[in-house]
Design a protein around this motif. Structure first.
Motif, PDB file in Angstrom:
ATOM      1  N   ASP A   1       0.834  -1.196   0.000  1.00  0.00           N
ATOM      2  CA  ASP A   1       0.000   0.000   0.000  1.00  0.00           C
ATOM      3  C   ASP A   1       0.873   1.252   0.000  1.00  0.00           C
ATOM      4  O   ASP A   1       1.765   1.394   0.840  1.00  0.00           O
ATOM      5  CB  ASP A   1      -0.912   0.001   1.229  1.00  0.00           C
ATOM      6  N   LEU A   2       0.644   2.155  -0.949  1.00  0.00           N
ATOM      7  CA  LEU A   2       1.511   3.323  -1.081  1.00  0.00           C
ATOM      8  C   LEU A   2       1.290   4.353   0.023  1.00  0.00           C
ATOM      9  O   LEU A   2       2.174   5.177   0.291  1.00  0.00           O
ATOM     10  CB  LEU A   2       1.303   3.972  -2.451  1.00  0.00           C
ATOM     11  N   ARG A   3       0.138   4.324   0.665  1.00  0.00           N
ATOM     12  CA  ARG A   3      -0.107   5.276   1.745  1.00  0.00           C
ATOM     13  C   ARG A   3       0.377   4.742   3.100  1.00  0.00           C
ATOM     14  O   ARG A   3       1.122   5.399   3.804  1.00  0.00           O
ATOM     15  CB  ARG A   3      -1.599   5.618   1.818  1.00  0.00           C
ATOM     16  N   SER A   4      -0.060   3.536   3.439  1.00  0.00           N
ATOM     17  CA  SER A   4       0.256   2.983   4.758  1.00  0.00           C
ATOM     18  C   SER A   4       1.513   2.112   4.770  1.00  0.00           C
ATOM     19  O   SER A   4       2.034   1.810   5.844  1.00  0.00           O
ATOM     20  CB  SER A   4      -0.923   2.147   5.263  1.00  0.00           C
ATOM     21  N   ARG A   5       1.957   1.675   3.603  1.00  0.00           N
ATOM     22  CA  ARG A   5       3.073   0.745   3.439  1.00  0.00           C
ATOM     23  C   ARG A   5       2.742  -0.645   3.968  1.00  0.00           C
ATOM     24  O   ARG A   5       3.637  -1.482   4.133  1.00  0.00           O
ATOM     25  CB  ARG A   5       4.356   1.275   4.077  1.00  0.00           C
ATOM     26  N   ALA A   6       1.486  -0.903   4.250  1.00  0.00           N
ATOM     27  CA  ALA A   6       1.074  -2.232   4.675  1.00  0.00           C
ATOM     28  C   ALA A   6       1.214  -3.207   3.513  1.00  0.00           C
ATOM     29  O   ALA A   6       1.001  -2.845   2.348  1.00  0.00           O
ATOM     30  CB  ALA A   6      -0.369  -2.206   5.160  1.00  0.00           C
ATOM     31  N   VAL A   7       1.550  -4.455   3.846  1.00  0.00           N
ATOM     32  CA  VAL A   7       1.802  -5.468   2.822  1.00  0.00           C
ATOM     33  C   VAL A   7       0.830  -6.628   3.007  1.00  0.00           C
ATOM     34  O   VAL A   7       0.656  -7.135   4.123  1.00  0.00           O
ATOM     35  CB  VAL A   7       3.257  -5.973   2.892  1.00  0.00           C
ATOM     36  N   SER A   8       0.199  -7.046   1.924  1.00  0.00           N
ATOM     37  CA  SER A   8      -0.735  -8.165   1.975  1.00  0.00           C
ATOM     38  C   SER A   8      -0.610  -8.975   0.696  1.00  0.00           C
ATOM     39  O   SER A   8      -0.196  -8.455  -0.349  1.00  0.00           O
ATOM     40  CB  SER A   8      -2.176  -7.677   2.155  1.00  0.00           C
ATOM     41  N   ARG A   9      -0.982 -10.234   0.786  1.00  0.00           N
ATOM     42  CA  ARG A   9      -0.893 -11.101  -0.388  1.00  0.00           C
ATOM     43  C   ARG A   9      -2.072 -10.842  -1.310  1.00  0.00           C
ATOM     44  O   ARG A   9      -3.219 -10.733  -0.867  1.00  0.00           O
ATOM     45  CB  ARG A   9      -0.859 -12.563   0.018  1.00  0.00           C
ATOM     46  N   VAL A  10      -1.790 -10.744  -2.592  1.00  0.00           N
ATOM     47  CA  VAL A  10      -2.850 -10.586  -3.587  1.00  0.00           C
ATOM     48  C   VAL A  10      -3.579 -11.921  -3.724  1.00  0.00           C
ATOM     49  O   VAL A  10      -2.941 -12.971  -3.884  1.00  0.00           O
ATOM     50  CB  VAL A  10      -2.272 -10.145  -4.945  1.00  0.00           C
ATOM     51  N   ALA A  11      -4.887 -11.890  -3.652  1.00  0.00           N
ATOM     52  CA  ALA A  11      -5.682 -13.115  -3.796  1.00  0.00           C
ATOM     53  C   ALA A  11      -5.720 -13.516  -5.262  1.00  0.00           C
ATOM     54  O   ALA A  11      -6.322 -12.824  -6.087  1.00  0.00           O
ATOM     55  CB  ALA A  11      -7.092 -12.889  -3.267  1.00  0.00           C
ATOM     56  N   THR A  12      -5.053 -14.617  -5.599  1.00  0.00           N
ATOM     57  CA  THR A  12      -4.976 -15.075  -6.994  1.00  0.00           C
ATOM     58  C   THR A  12      -5.619 -16.440  -7.204  1.00  0.00           C
ATOM     59  O   THR A  12      -5.441 -17.048  -8.264  1.00  0.00           O
ATOM     60  CB  THR A  12      -3.508 -15.128  -7.458  1.00  0.00           C
ATOM     61  N   GLY A  13      -6.359 -16.927  -6.211  1.00  0.00           N
ATOM     62  CA  GLY A  13      -7.020 -18.219  -6.361  1.00  0.00           C
ATOM     63  C   GLY A  13      -6.015 -19.335  -6.556  1.00  0.00           C
ATOM     64  O   GLY A  13      -4.999 -19.403  -5.871  1.00  0.00           O
ATOM     65  N   ASP A  14      -6.297 -20.212  -7.518  1.00  0.00           N
ATOM     66  CA  ASP A  14      -5.412 -21.347  -7.765  1.00  0.00           C
ATOM     67  C   ASP A  14      -4.461 -21.103  -8.940  1.00  0.00           C
ATOM     68  O   ASP A  14      -3.914 -22.046  -9.515  1.00  0.00           O
ATOM     69  CB  ASP A  14      -6.226 -22.612  -8.015  1.00  0.00           C
ATOM     70  N   ALA A  15      -4.245 -19.836  -9.296  1.00  0.00           N
ATOM     71  CA  ALA A  15      -3.341 -19.514 -10.408  1.00  0.00           C
ATOM     72  C   ALA A  15      -1.917 -19.950 -10.081  1.00  0.00           C
ATOM     73  O   ALA A  15      -1.396 -19.644  -9.004  1.00  0.00           O
ATOM     74  CB  ALA A  15      -3.375 -18.020 -10.697  1.00  0.00           C
ATOM     75  N   VAL A  16      -1.289 -20.659 -11.011  1.00  0.00           N
ATOM     76  CA  VAL A  16       0.105 -21.085 -10.849  1.00  0.00           C
ATOM     77  C   VAL A  16       1.004 -19.987 -11.410  1.00  0.00           C
ATOM     78  O   VAL A  16       0.967 -19.704 -12.613  1.00  0.00           O
ATOM     79  CB  VAL A  16       0.360 -22.422 -11.566  1.00  0.00           C
ATOM     80  N   LEU A  17       1.826 -19.388 -10.542  1.00  0.00           N
ATOM     81  CA  LEU A  17       2.648 -18.252 -10.955  1.00  0.00           C
ATOM     82  C   LEU A  17       4.119 -18.429 -10.585  1.00  0.00           C
ATOM     83  O   LEU A  17       4.860 -17.444 -10.528  1.00  0.00           O
ATOM     84  CB  LEU A  17       2.110 -16.962 -10.320  1.00  0.00           C
ATOM     85  N   THR A  18       4.549 -19.651 -10.342  1.00  0.00           N
ATOM     86  CA  THR A  18       5.960 -19.877 -10.070  1.00  0.00           C
ATOM     87  C   THR A  18       6.800 -19.409 -11.255  1.00  0.00           C
ATOM     88  O   THR A  18       6.361 -19.461 -12.403  1.00  0.00           O
ATOM     89  CB  THR A  18       6.239 -21.358  -9.802  1.00  0.00           C
ATOM     90  N   ASP A  19       8.007 -18.952 -10.967  1.00  0.00           N
ATOM     91  CA  ASP A  19       8.918 -18.367 -11.951  1.00  0.00           C
ATOM     92  C   ASP A  19       8.401 -17.020 -12.459  1.00  0.00           C
ATOM     93  O   ASP A  19       8.846 -16.545 -13.516  1.00  0.00           O
ATOM     94  CB  ASP A  19       9.174 -19.299 -13.139  1.00  0.00           C
ATOM     95  N   ALA A  20       7.476 -16.401 -11.719  1.00  0.00           N
ATOM     96  CA  ALA A  20       7.023 -15.061 -12.098  1.00  0.00           C
ATOM     97  C   ALA A  20       8.213 -14.121 -12.085  1.00  0.00           C
ATOM     98  O   ALA A  20       8.946 -14.039 -11.106  1.00  0.00           O
ATOM     99  CB  ALA A  20       5.950 -14.579 -11.127  1.00  0.00           C
ATOM    100  N   ASP A  21       8.400 -13.417 -13.182  1.00  0.00           N
ATOM    101  CA  ASP A  21       9.531 -12.495 -13.301  1.00  0.00           C
ATOM    102  C   ASP A  21       8.979 -11.100 -13.591  1.00  0.00           C
ATOM    103  O   ASP A  21       8.595 -10.372 -12.681  1.00  0.00           O
ATOM    104  CB  ASP A  21      10.487 -12.977 -14.391  1.00  0.00           C
ATOM    105  N   GLY A  22       8.914 -10.715 -14.841  1.00  0.00           N
ATOM    106  CA  GLY A  22       8.400  -9.397 -15.168  1.00  0.00           C
ATOM    107  C   GLY A  22       6.885  -9.327 -15.075  1.00  0.00           C
ATOM    108  O   GLY A  22       6.184 -10.309 -15.316  1.00  0.00           O
ATOM    109  N   LEU A  23       6.378  -8.151 -14.699  1.00  0.00           N
ATOM    110  CA  LEU A  23       4.944  -7.874 -14.659  1.00  0.00           C
ATOM    111  C   LEU A  23       4.639  -6.733 -15.615  1.00  0.00           C
ATOM    112  O   LEU A  23       5.390  -5.751 -15.684  1.00  0.00           O
ATOM    113  CB  LEU A  23       4.494  -7.473 -13.258  1.00  0.00           C
ATOM    114  N   VAL A  24       3.531  -6.852 -16.348  1.00  0.00           N
ATOM    115  CA  VAL A  24       3.068  -5.788 -17.240  1.00  0.00           C
ATOM    116  C   VAL A  24       1.585  -5.576 -16.967  1.00  0.00           C
ATOM    117  O   VAL A  24       0.788  -6.493 -17.133  1.00  0.00           O
ATOM    118  CB  VAL A  24       3.273  -6.146 -18.731  1.00  0.00           C
ATOM    119  N   ARG A  25       1.223  -4.371 -16.528  1.00  0.00           N
ATOM    120  CA  ARG A  25      -0.197  -4.075 -16.330  1.00  0.00           C
ATOM    121  C   ARG A  25      -0.671  -3.133 -17.418  1.00  0.00           C
ATOM    122  O   ARG A  25      -0.053  -2.099 -17.679  1.00  0.00           O
ATOM    123  CB  ARG A  25      -0.447  -3.430 -14.955  1.00  0.00           C
TER     124      ARG A  25
END
Length: 318
Positions: free
Chosen positions: A218-242
């Protein structure tokens, strides 16, 4: 909801499906493959930054730390900044640009045990603006994104940390912005890596590749939480593009692209597709430039890399 996801999946596939063509082929007057220069002993690459306003992109070289620059309309790139010790840079990882065209470079392990800089900031003309050490003795700066405040945020692969780099009163500084120790469990291998800003600009979304998790800072509070991604397999996640609500996760050695629909605040993501990438390449990260996504072929799978060295727009297996 099912109709929305189906439409999004179709759009994603249409945007990334390969076209059978030669490396010199062009799409809408632009190359489909960009040629990078390499060293005689072999070169490996990792990060890419895109300057949308100027139509330029920058690619970082792991072997030597050179920075390469290309134009959206030309298949040939140039070595923009020398490596092999230039400005204390012997390797380079993540790279991005800000609205002013300044180029930010993450140094990976460049400063570990050496006292060398961990990161650099350059003007659009290639003038060194800052060469900084990040706080700490075991900092592996992996990737970087520009926040809504104009500061650059760097991920640390050796600790669950994000560093902030900004200029105040004419002086550049690097500070520890967030430490998620106790929330993000450190595992063997590469931890925090790819980083993007959420659509509503309230948070940073960061990949932890070795466990396949996404984290929200969180950019305001700096709190950190896990993004809920369900059963998505994301091992070896490297670059992100939004791009809007679409989040593309480049899964390097898994040779997959995962496409998710990310909530505007970055708290939840739903898997839309998993698509196999070209098995002859290990893609590390990507950026959108002039409506197309450019992917870096790292050559990480080759003990001694050999050419051609390329940035590609057609990443999928044929």
């Amino acid at each position: 909801m099912k109709r929305t996801l189906a439409v999004l999946a179709a759009l994603t596939a249409a945007a990334t499906l390969p076209v059978v063509a030669s490396p010199s082929a062009t799409a809408h007057g632009r190359p489909t493959t960009y040629q990078l220069q390499g060293d005689p002993g072999g070169s490996k690459f990792e990060g890419i930054g895109a300057d949308e306003r100027r139509g330029l992109f920058y690619v970082s070289e792991v072997t030597g730390g050179e920075i390469h620059r290309g134009s959206a309309r030309s298949a040939r790139t140039e070595e923009w900044l020398a490596g092999d010790g230039t400005d204390g840079r012997f390797t380079a990882r993540g790279i991005t640009t800000d609205a002013a065209g300044r180029v930010y470079v993450a140094g990976g392990p460049n400063g570990i045990g050496t006292g060398r800089p961990d990161l650099w900031v350059y003007s659009p003309r290639g003038e060194l603006l800052a060469a900084l050490r990040a706080p700490g003795d075991d900092v592996f700066l992996n990737d970087v994104a520009i926040g809504p405040d104009g500061a650059a945020y760097f991920t640390n692969s050796n600790a669950p940390q994000v560093f902030r780099v900004a200029r105040h009163g004419g002086t550049w500084s690097a500070t520890l912005w967030a430490d998620a120790t106790g929330t993000v469990e450190q595992q063997a291998g590469f931890n925090l890596g790819g980083i993007v800003v959420s659509a509503d600009r309230s948070a940073l979304v960061v990949a932890q590749g070795n466990v396949g998790a996404l984290w929200r800072f969180d950019l305001r509070s700096r709190a950190v939480s896990r993004v809920a991604t369900g059963d998505a397999v994301l091992t070896d996640a490297d670059g992100l593009v939004r791009h809007g609500s679409r989040l593309t996760v480049v899964r390097n050695f898994a040779r997959m692209l995962a496409t998710l629909r990310l909530s505007s605040d970055g708290r939840r993501a739903h898997l839309v597709t998993q698509q196999a990438t070209d098995p002859t390449r290990v893609l590390t990260t990507a950026k959108v430039l002039r409506g197309r996504t450019l992917y870096v072929d790292s050559k990480f799978d080759e003990p001694v890399a050999s050419g051609p060295y390329e940035v590609v727009t057609e990443p999928l297996a044929r």
